[in-house]
Design a protein around this motif. Sequence first.
Motif, mmCIF file in Angstrom:
data_model
loop_
_atom_site.group_PDB
_atom_site.id
_atom_site.type_symbol
_atom_site.label_atom_id
_atom_site.label_comp_id
_atom_site.label_asym_id
_atom_site.label_seq_id
_atom_site.Cartn_x
_atom_site.Cartn_y
_atom_site.Cartn_z
ATOM 1 N N ALA A 1 25.873 37.407 51.550
ATOM 2 C CA ALA A 1 25.192 36.817 52.712
ATOM 3 C C ALA A 1 23.835 36.273 52.288
ATOM 4 C CB ALA A 1 25.020 37.848 53.825
ATOM 5 N N LEU A 2 23.504 35.106 52.788
ATOM 6 C CA LEU A 2 22.234 34.445 52.481
ATOM 7 C C LEU A 2 21.611 33.967 53.785
ATOM 8 C CD1 LEU A 2 20.129 33.181 50.570
ATOM 9 C CD2 LEU A 2 21.598 31.179 50.417
ATOM 10 N N ASP A 3 20.394 34.431 54.056
ATOM 11 C CA ASP A 3 19.645 34.028 55.249
ATOM 12 C C ASP A 3 18.372 33.319 54.807
ATOM 13 O OD1 ASP A 3 21.533 35.212 56.851
ATOM 14 O OD2 ASP A 3 20.453 37.118 56.996
ATOM 15 N N GLU A 4 18.168 32.128 55.348
ATOM 16 C CA GLU A 4 16.964 31.354 55.053
ATOM 17 C C GLU A 4 16.352 30.862 56.356
ATOM 18 O OE1 GLU A 4 18.170 28.173 52.516
ATOM 19 O OE2 GLU A 4 18.138 29.395 50.693
ATOM 20 N N GLY A 5 15.026 30.846 56.396
ATOM 21 C CA GLY A 5 14.333 30.374 57.589
ATOM 22 C C GLY A 5 13.001 29.752 57.224
ATOM 23 N N SER A 6 12.612 28.750 57.977
ATOM 24 C CA SER A 6 11.317 28.100 57.753
ATOM 25 C C SER A 6 10.773 27.610 59.080
ATOM 26 C CB SER A 6 11.453 26.921 56.774
ATOM 27 O OG SER A 6 12.304 25.923 57.312
ATOM 28 N N SER A 7 9.460 27.647 59.184
ATOM 29 C CA SER A 7 8.788 27.192 60.402
ATOM 30 C C SER A 7 7.492 26.501 60.023
ATOM 31 C CB SER A 7 8.495 28.380 61.337
ATOM 32 O OG SER A 7 7.807 27.955 62.496
ATOM 33 N N LEU A 8 7.230 25.333 60.625
ATOM 34 C CA LEU A 8 6.027 24.564 60.339
ATOM 35 C C LEU A 8 5.573 23.867 61.614
ATOM 36 C CD1 LEU A 8 3.951 23.471 58.305
ATOM 37 C CD2 LEU A 8 5.518 21.574 57.852
ATOM 38 N N GLY A 9 4.298 24.035 61.937
ATOM 39 C CA GLY A 9 3.776 23.399 63.146
ATOM 40 C C GLY A 9 2.278 23.594 63.279
ATOM 41 N N ASN B 1 13.556 34.338 53.227
ATOM 42 C CA ASN B 1 14.950 34.346 52.806
ATOM 43 C C ASN B 1 15.332 35.763 52.408
ATOM 44 O OD1 ASN B 1 14.719 34.707 49.710
ATOM 45 N ND2 ASN B 1 13.335 33.000 50.135
ATOM 46 N N SER B 2 16.605 36.074 52.573
ATOM 47 C CA SER B 2 17.118 37.392 52.215
ATOM 48 C C SER B 2 18.536 37.231 51.683
ATOM 49 C CB SER B 2 17.103 38.325 53.422
ATOM 50 O OG SER B 2 17.917 37.827 54.461
ATOM 51 N N ASP B 3 18.832 37.988 50.633
ATOM 52 C CA ASP B 3 20.150 37.969 50.020
ATOM 53 C C ASP B 3 20.769 39.357 50.118
ATOM 54 O OD1 ASP B 3 19.702 35.358 49.314
ATOM 55 O OD2 ASP B 3 18.905 35.870 47.349
ATOM 56 N N ALA B 4 22.060 39.413 50.353
ATOM 57 C CA ALA B 4 22.781 40.682 50.412
ATOM 58 C C ALA B 4 24.116 40.522 49.716
ATOM 59 C CB ALA B 4 22.989 41.117 51.868
ATOM 60 N N ASN B 5 24.449 41.491 48.890
ATOM 61 C CA ASN B 5 25.704 41.472 48.158
ATOM 62 C C ASN B 5 26.367 42.831 48.322
ATOM 63 O OD1 ASN B 5 27.846 41.030 46.501
ATOM 64 N ND2 ASN B 5 26.670 40.743 44.630
ATOM 65 N N LEU B 6 27.484 42.853 49.012
ATOM 66 C CA LEU B 6 28.211 44.085 49.281
ATOM 67 C C LEU B 6 29.500 44.093 48.485
ATOM 68 C CD1 LEU B 6 28.808 46.691 50.898
ATOM 69 C CD2 LEU B 6 29.855 45.241 52.644
ATOM 70 N N SER C 1 46.041 47.725 57.460
ATOM 71 C CA SER C 1 45.010 47.555 58.480
ATOM 72 C C SER C 1 43.660 47.815 57.812
ATOM 73 C CB SER C 1 45.221 48.512 59.660
ATOM 74 O OG SER C 1 44.145 48.412 60.584
ATOM 75 N N GLN C 2 42.875 46.771 57.668
ATOM 76 C CA GLN C 2 41.574 46.860 57.000
ATOM 77 C C GLN C 2 40.483 46.557 58.006
ATOM 78 O OE1 GLN C 2 40.636 47.086 53.197
ATOM 79 N NE2 GLN C 2 38.982 47.821 54.493
ATOM 80 N N LYS C 3 39.523 47.482 58.133
ATOM 81 C CA LYS C 3 38.444 47.306 59.111
ATOM 82 C C LYS C 3 37.109 47.505 58.407
ATOM 83 C CE LYS C 3 39.000 49.261 63.058
ATOM 84 N NZ LYS C 3 39.071 50.332 64.096
ATOM 85 N N ILE C 4 36.185 46.572 58.651
ATOM 86 C CA ILE C 4 34.848 46.633 58.065
ATOM 87 C C ILE C 4 33.838 46.501 59.197
ATOM 88 C CG2 ILE C 4 33.256 45.637 56.385
ATOM 89 C CD1 ILE C 4 35.704 44.308 55.084
ATOM 90 N N THR C 5 33.018 47.517 59.401
ATOM 91 C CA THR C 5 31.995 47.496 60.445
ATOM 92 C C THR C 5 30.649 47.845 59.822
ATOM 93 O OG1 THR C 5 32.545 49.787 61.010
ATOM 94 C CG2 THR C 5 33.558 48.050 62.333
ATOM 95 N N ASN C 6 29.609 47.160 60.278
ATOM 96 C CA ASN C 6 28.246 47.386 59.794
ATOM 97 C C ASN C 6 27.289 47.419 60.967
ATOM 98 O OD1 ASN C 6 28.823 47.395 56.968
ATOM 99 N ND2 ASN C 6 28.966 45.167 57.015
ATOM 100 N N VAL C 7 26.198 48.136 60.785
ATOM 101 C CA VAL C 7 25.129 48.156 61.781
ATOM 102 C C VAL C 7 24.176 47.015 61.503
ATOM 103 C CG1 VAL C 7 23.198 49.476 62.735
ATOM 104 C CG2 VAL C 7 25.307 50.642 62.087
ATOM 105 N N THR D 1 27.638 33.194 54.957
ATOM 106 C CA THR D 1 28.358 34.438 54.715
ATOM 107 C C THR D 1 29.678 34.136 54.031
ATOM 108 O OG1 THR D 1 27.366 35.453 56.678
ATOM 109 C CG2 THR D 1 29.301 36.528 55.744
ATOM 110 N N ASN D 2 29.933 34.779 52.905
ATOM 111 C CA ASN D 2 31.203 34.681 52.189
ATOM 112 C C ASN D 2 31.805 36.078 52.092
ATOM 113 O OD1 ASN D 2 30.835 31.917 51.760
ATOM 114 N ND2 ASN D 2 29.725 32.257 49.863
#
Length: 300
Positions: free
Chosen positions: A10-18, A93-98, A167-173, A245-246
């Motif tokens: 998962a890769l989250d990116e954000g930017s703000s300018l004003g 930005n934040s990166d997550a690899n599970l 039956s495969q289930k993946i749950t996260n908080v 998200t991949n």
Amino acid sequence: MIEAAIVEVALDEGSSLGVEMAAGDQRGDSAPLVSTSLSGVISSLLAGAISDGDSKISVLEGLASLTSPTLAGAKINTDGVSFGAVVNALANNSDANLLSTPSILTLDNQEAKILVGREVPFRSGSFSTTGDGVSNPFTTVNRQDVGIELVVTPHVFENSDVRMEISQKITNVINTPVGGTAFADVVTSKRTIETTVLAADGQTIVLGGLIQDDVNSTNARVPVLGKIPLLGALFRTTTNERTKTNLLVFLRPTILQTTENSTQLSLERYQQIWELDQGQTSEPASVDDLDGLYSGQRPK
């Protein structure tokens, strides 16, 4: 032996300018006379400074409380016009690899289940009782399993192919609210796969995948002024957010036809545990080494 591999990137990116500006007159009303504030930060800061007796301290405290701006300034004139400006510039930005690899051993035609996770409390209701003039509040809580759950029933054909009901289930908080909405309780994400597949002994197959790319762009500006080339940048705020998200789920069945196969598998896993714990390799484990499994002895 049923082995699964869940890979999620998962890769989250954000930017703000004003830019936000405001000006007010102490000789008139305490509220700013002119404002291009799109979030109300600089307007409330300037209005509080003008109405405060000790304006210098008020401005310093207000500027110190700002978190996102990289440049902010104000000039307070208690006998005339006061003005201030804030430049909002923020990038994150934040990166997550599970990577999870649950595995389970079971007999032919027998359902097997493995759950790796934790129990998370969810508030299901609240009420209060009154007795002797005292109100006693109560909150009811239900606990649910959150983590990785694998349920599989294998059927072996001619000792070479395996049909599996999976039956495969993946749950996260989720740590942050979704879509900027505040929630009273915790929020979880859920991904579920239910399927029946056929695989050869030792073959790795992919059960399913998710490739998601969300892009959100927000542009807030002062009408007309915000569209002026170059100069319009002083009258608008732009926010960009992107989430990628991949997710892929792999599965590999291994048929253990003899006792020797099961023993060899145990030795391999036993060896991996010691190598991981000690941080170094050792001589291959033997059958006798399994006797020390519960006593904590290292393989010879």
